[in-house]
Enzyme design. Sequence first.
Site, mmCIF file in Angstrom:
data_model
loop_
_atom_site.group_PDB
_atom_site.id
_atom_site.type_symbol
_atom_site.label_atom_id
_atom_site.label_comp_id
_atom_site.label_asym_id
_atom_site.label_seq_id
_atom_site.Cartn_x
_atom_site.Cartn_y
_atom_site.Cartn_z
ATOM 1 N N SER A 1 0.850 -1.189 0.000
ATOM 2 C CA SER A 1 0.000 0.000 0.000
ATOM 3 C C SER A 1 0.889 1.244 0.000
ATOM 4 O O SER A 1 2.041 1.166 -0.423
ATOM 5 C CB SER A 1 -0.946 -0.042 1.208
ATOM 6 N N ASN A 2 0.369 2.378 0.423
ATOM 7 C CA ASN A 2 1.151 3.621 0.414
ATOM 8 C C ASN A 2 0.711 4.530 1.560
ATOM 9 O O ASN A 2 -0.165 4.174 2.337
ATOM 10 C CB ASN A 2 1.032 4.306 -0.957
ATOM 11 N N ARG A 3 1.321 5.694 1.642
ATOM 12 C CA ARG A 3 1.141 6.569 2.806
ATOM 13 C C ARG A 3 -0.109 7.430 2.773
ATOM 14 O O ARG A 3 -0.308 8.252 3.653
ATOM 15 C CB ARG A 3 2.336 7.526 2.907
#
Length: 220
Positions: free
Chosen positions: A25-27
């Site tokens: 995933s990502n921030r």
Amino acid sequence: DFAGQTVLLTAGPTVEDADPARFISNRSTGRMGAALAKIAARRGARVIFVHGPMSWPVPQAPAIRAIAVRSAEEMCNAVLAEIPHASVAILCAAVADYTPVAYSREKIKKGTAATFSLQLKRTPDILATVGALDQKPFLVGFAAETQDLTANAAAKLRQKHCDMLCANDITEPGCGFAVPTNRLTVLFADGRREDLPLLAKEEVAAKVLDLVRREMNSSQ
Ligand code: C5P
């Protein structure tokens, strides 16, 4: 000033599962998209809020219909199902560009080798898919850049057939993921450009909606 409009928003990250325990995933927290939903609803729009797993609260209002998804593929399917209802689409989700080629139903075992590779494949580009439709809403993209902001953003606006593209440099202090503020450069399809100041994300959302309203009025 958005009465009668239906605004479709994408927000938050997507999560790409590799096995029952692991994901990519990502921030992204979803805060920028949540601010857009809240303010569009306050200004009279019906909002369809398609969001990945957010670490910021999903906005609640009678005019906001939230659709929770997990992966880029699920987000794409939800957007394509809802897009015929939308007069405006603002796609600000941080969609994963790659997803594991195969989901492992068993937890992937740790091996003895010092390195491990997970094979990834491209996800559908939702913004580009909407941009290629014959019947499309007023289309706004976002672009998080770390270099050559304006050139990269202008190329994305063209390639994805957006009416408007909001770009930010995520290496700049006070910009991008998990901060309360943002500074956008907004590009338009005819080459015009507007630089917004550093503002709280709610104020950025209000400015973006002002620009959407102005552009839609001028093209009517
Ligand atoms: O190419 P890039 O990912 O930087 O483009 C960002 C824009 O495209 C954002 O509006 C984002 O929501 C959208 N996007 C998308 N589907 C993808 C990748 C990006 O809708 N798979």
